[in-house]
Design a protein around this motif. Structure first.
Motif, PDB file in Angstrom:
ATOM      1  N   TRP A 157       0.834  -1.197   0.000  1.00  0.00           N
ATOM      2  CA  TRP A 157       0.000   0.000   0.000  1.00  0.00           C
ATOM      3  C   TRP A 157       0.874   1.255   0.000  1.00  0.00           C
ATOM      4  O   TRP A 157       1.947   1.272   0.587  1.00  0.00           O
ATOM      5  CB  TRP A 157      -0.914   0.028   1.223  1.00  0.00           C
ATOM      6  CG  TRP A 157      -1.988  -1.018   1.186  1.00  0.00           C
ATOM      7  CD1 TRP A 157      -1.903  -2.288   1.677  1.00  0.00           C
ATOM      8  CD2 TRP A 157      -3.282  -0.889   0.612  1.00  0.00           C
ATOM      9  NE1 TRP A 157      -3.073  -2.961   1.450  1.00  0.00           N
ATOM     10  CE2 TRP A 157      -3.944  -2.131   0.797  1.00  0.00           C
ATOM     11  CE3 TRP A 157      -3.961   0.147  -0.036  1.00  0.00           C
ATOM     12  CZ2 TRP A 157      -5.244  -2.338   0.359  1.00  0.00           C
ATOM     13  CZ3 TRP A 157      -5.252  -0.067  -0.481  1.00  0.00           C
ATOM     14  CH2 TRP A 157      -5.884  -1.301  -0.279  1.00  0.00           C
ATOM     15  N   ARG A 158       0.356   2.297  -0.646  1.00  0.00           N
ATOM     16  CA  ARG A 158       1.016   3.598  -0.673  1.00  0.00           C
ATOM     17  C   ARG A 158      -0.030   4.695  -0.509  1.00  0.00           C
ATOM     18  O   ARG A 158      -1.165   4.570  -0.976  1.00  0.00           O
ATOM     19  CB  ARG A 158       1.721   3.830  -2.019  1.00  0.00           C
ATOM     20  CG  ARG A 158       2.904   2.919  -2.276  1.00  0.00           C
ATOM     21  CD  ARG A 158       4.182   3.517  -1.742  1.00  0.00           C
ATOM     22  NE  ARG A 158       5.348   2.769  -2.176  1.00  0.00           N
ATOM     23  CZ  ARG A 158       6.589   3.151  -1.963  1.00  0.00           C
ATOM     24  NH1 ARG A 158       6.833   4.275  -1.332  1.00  0.00           N
ATOM     25  NH2 ARG A 158       7.604   2.417  -2.358  1.00  0.00           N
ATOM     26  N   LEU A 159       0.385   5.782   0.169  1.00  0.00           N
ATOM     27  CA  LEU A 159      -0.393   7.018   0.179  1.00  0.00           C
ATOM     28  C   LEU A 159       0.429   8.045  -0.595  1.00  0.00           C
ATOM     29  O   LEU A 159       1.473   8.486  -0.123  1.00  0.00           O
ATOM     30  CB  LEU A 159      -0.640   7.509   1.615  1.00  0.00           C
ATOM     31  CG  LEU A 159      -1.572   6.679   2.489  1.00  0.00           C
ATOM     32  CD1 LEU A 159      -1.614   7.257   3.908  1.00  0.00           C
ATOM     33  CD2 LEU A 159      -2.980   6.637   1.901  1.00  0.00           C
ATOM     34  N   LEU A 177      -4.429   3.024 -13.418  1.00  0.00           N
ATOM     35  CA  LEU A 177      -5.774   3.500 -13.080  1.00  0.00           C
ATOM     36  C   LEU A 177      -6.779   3.053 -14.129  1.00  0.00           C
ATOM     37  O   LEU A 177      -6.529   3.188 -15.328  1.00  0.00           O
ATOM     38  CB  LEU A 177      -5.760   5.038 -13.011  1.00  0.00           C
ATOM     39  CG  LEU A 177      -7.085   5.756 -12.774  1.00  0.00           C
ATOM     40  CD1 LEU A 177      -7.556   5.549 -11.341  1.00  0.00           C
ATOM     41  CD2 LEU A 177      -6.937   7.249 -13.070  1.00  0.00           C
ATOM     42  N   ASP A 178      -7.927   2.536 -13.672  1.00  0.00           N
ATOM     43  CA  ASP A 178      -9.029   2.277 -14.589  1.00  0.00           C
ATOM     44  C   ASP A 178      -9.591   3.622 -15.057  1.00  0.00           C
ATOM     45  O   ASP A 178      -9.913   4.485 -14.229  1.00  0.00           O
ATOM     46  CB  ASP A 178     -10.143   1.477 -13.899  1.00  0.00           C
ATOM     47  CG  ASP A 178      -9.757   0.024 -13.677  1.00  0.00           C
ATOM     48  OD1 ASP A 178      -8.889  -0.466 -14.423  1.00  0.00           O
ATOM     49  OD2 ASP A 178     -10.305  -0.610 -12.755  1.00  0.00           O
ATOM     50  N   GLY A 201       0.496  -0.869  -6.943  1.00  0.00           N
ATOM     51  CA  GLY A 201       0.700  -0.045  -8.125  1.00  0.00           C
ATOM     52  C   GLY A 201      -0.554   0.485  -8.777  1.00  0.00           C
ATOM     53  O   GLY A 201      -0.482   1.330  -9.671  1.00  0.00           O
ATOM     54  N   ARG A 202      -1.734   0.011  -8.338  1.00  0.00           N
ATOM     55  CA  ARG A 202      -2.997   0.459  -8.917  1.00  0.00           C
ATOM     56  C   ARG A 202      -3.706   1.398  -7.951  1.00  0.00           C
ATOM     57  O   ARG A 202      -3.764   1.146  -6.741  1.00  0.00           O
ATOM     58  CB  ARG A 202      -3.910  -0.741  -9.208  1.00  0.00           C
ATOM     59  CG  ARG A 202      -3.352  -1.746 -10.175  1.00  0.00           C
ATOM     60  CD  ARG A 202      -3.531  -1.316 -11.608  1.00  0.00           C
ATOM     61  NE  ARG A 202      -4.946  -1.275 -11.995  1.00  0.00           N
ATOM     62  CZ  ARG A 202      -5.355  -0.848 -13.199  1.00  0.00           C
ATOM     63  NH1 ARG A 202      -4.479  -0.412 -14.084  1.00  0.00           N
ATOM     64  NH2 ARG A 202      -6.640  -0.842 -13.492  1.00  0.00           N
ATOM     65  N   PHE A 222     -12.615   3.555  -4.346  1.00  0.00           N
ATOM     66  CA  PHE A 222     -13.410   3.417  -5.558  1.00  0.00           C
ATOM     67  C   PHE A 222     -14.528   2.407  -5.310  1.00  0.00           C
ATOM     68  O   PHE A 222     -14.431   1.560  -4.418  1.00  0.00           O
ATOM     69  CB  PHE A 222     -12.537   2.937  -6.715  1.00  0.00           C
ATOM     70  CG  PHE A 222     -11.519   3.940  -7.174  1.00  0.00           C
ATOM     71  CD1 PHE A 222     -11.705   5.290  -6.958  1.00  0.00           C
ATOM     72  CD2 PHE A 222     -10.378   3.527  -7.832  1.00  0.00           C
ATOM     73  CE1 PHE A 222     -10.768   6.219  -7.377  1.00  0.00           C
ATOM     74  CE2 PHE A 222      -9.437   4.444  -8.273  1.00  0.00           C
ATOM     75  CZ  PHE A 222      -9.628   5.789  -8.045  1.00  0.00           C
ATOM     76  N   PRO A 223     -15.620   2.460  -6.090  1.00  0.00           N
ATOM     77  CA  PRO A 223     -16.702   1.477  -5.925  1.00  0.00           C
ATOM     78  C   PRO A 223     -16.178   0.051  -6.049  1.00  0.00           C
ATOM     79  O   PRO A 223     -15.324  -0.241  -6.894  1.00  0.00           O
ATOM     80  CB  PRO A 223     -17.650   1.826  -7.084  1.00  0.00           C
ATOM     81  CG  PRO A 223     -17.387   3.271  -7.377  1.00  0.00           C
ATOM     82  CD  PRO A 223     -15.928   3.475  -7.124  1.00  0.00           C
TER      83      PRO A 223
END
Length: 254
Positions: A157-159, A177-178, A201-202, A222-223
């Motif tokens: 995880w990253r912030l 990113l989608d 990474g996403r 995100f949903p």
């Protein structure tokens, strides 16, 4: 010995200097004037001031051994530095970010490749198969590949801050990113990127600090995306320690 860095001014201090000198200026001009001053080599951001903001200093006092590059040498340097500041990239990424033509971007990449500053690699799809054609051709700093193989895996995880190059530095962001979620990163598509929560990474959502005495983070996933709040706790504390504030709690919204 480095020449004295006085005057060293933050942006507010520079604006006051303009006023004291009798220069008629408006608030919405300040960003553009400072950009012009820096782009034309008159000043540059130098040491960090007490408020944590880089101070503007005279360029000749900060850059002691400047280099003047042109032609292929300049294109090679630009491609090399672009790669060092990011991960693997495509030709169109470099062209879009720099404003170069695709032909100029290719020339810089070729020169950097010939010098050993860049190596070529292939993108892979979600199934792990190589992506064919121009979309699959990536260029990367070889030291980045070596360090990735030598060092421990990146955190799950990253912030990341708003305007981080993880997203901002690319025209094709499909690996991070989608596209359906882009409006959640740049609401209204007004150019103002929000801070992101990244998982493997996403981008998985956005985050912001609560403007209260207790502080803490508000996470907007995100949903249909799960956010591991416990995994973000160490990152929250690290951020708070760096800024000298209370970490507070993490709240998942939405």
């Amino acid at each position: 010995m480095r020449p004295p860095l006085e005057p060293a001014l933050d942006r507010d201090g520079l604006a006051r200097a303009w006023t004291e000198a009798g220069i008629d200026w408006q608030n919405n001009w300040r960003y553009h004037v400072i950009w012009w001053i820096c782009q034309n080599g008159l000043a540059t951001f130098g040491p960090i001031g007490r408020a944590g903001e880089p101070l503007l200093v005279r360029t000749e006092n900060w850059i002691e051994q400047p280099r003047a590059l042109s032609g292929e040498s300049a294109l090679r340097e630009l491609a090399t530095r672009y790669a060092r500041a990011r991960g693997p990239f495509r030709v169109k990424d470099l062209a879009w970010w720099t404003g170069l033509t695709v032909t100029e971007a290719r020339s810089g990449i070729t020169a950097a490749f010939d010098s050993g500053a860049l190596v070529q690699t292939l993108a892979r799809d979600a199934a792990g198969d190589p992506v064919r054609g121009a979309a699959g051709t990536l260029w990367v700093d070889p030291e980045l590949l070596e360090s990735a193989a030598r060092e421990a895996p990146l955190p799950e995880w990253r912030l990341l801050a708003a305007f981080d190059e993880h997203l901002l530095g690319y025209t094709d962001r499909s690996a991070q990113l989608d596209q359906q979620h882009f409006d959640r990163i740049v609401p209204g598509r007004n150019g103002m990127f929000l801070s992101t929560v990244v998982n493997h990474g996403r981008v998985a959502g956005t985050w912001k600090r609560r403007r209260t005495k207790a502080g803490g983070l508000e996470i907007a996933p995100f949903p249909d995306t799960a956010i591991d709040a416990a995994a973000l706790e160490p990152l929250n504390r690290t951020w708070a320690d760096f800024h000298g504030v209370d970490a507070g709690s993490i709240t998942i919204t939405g």
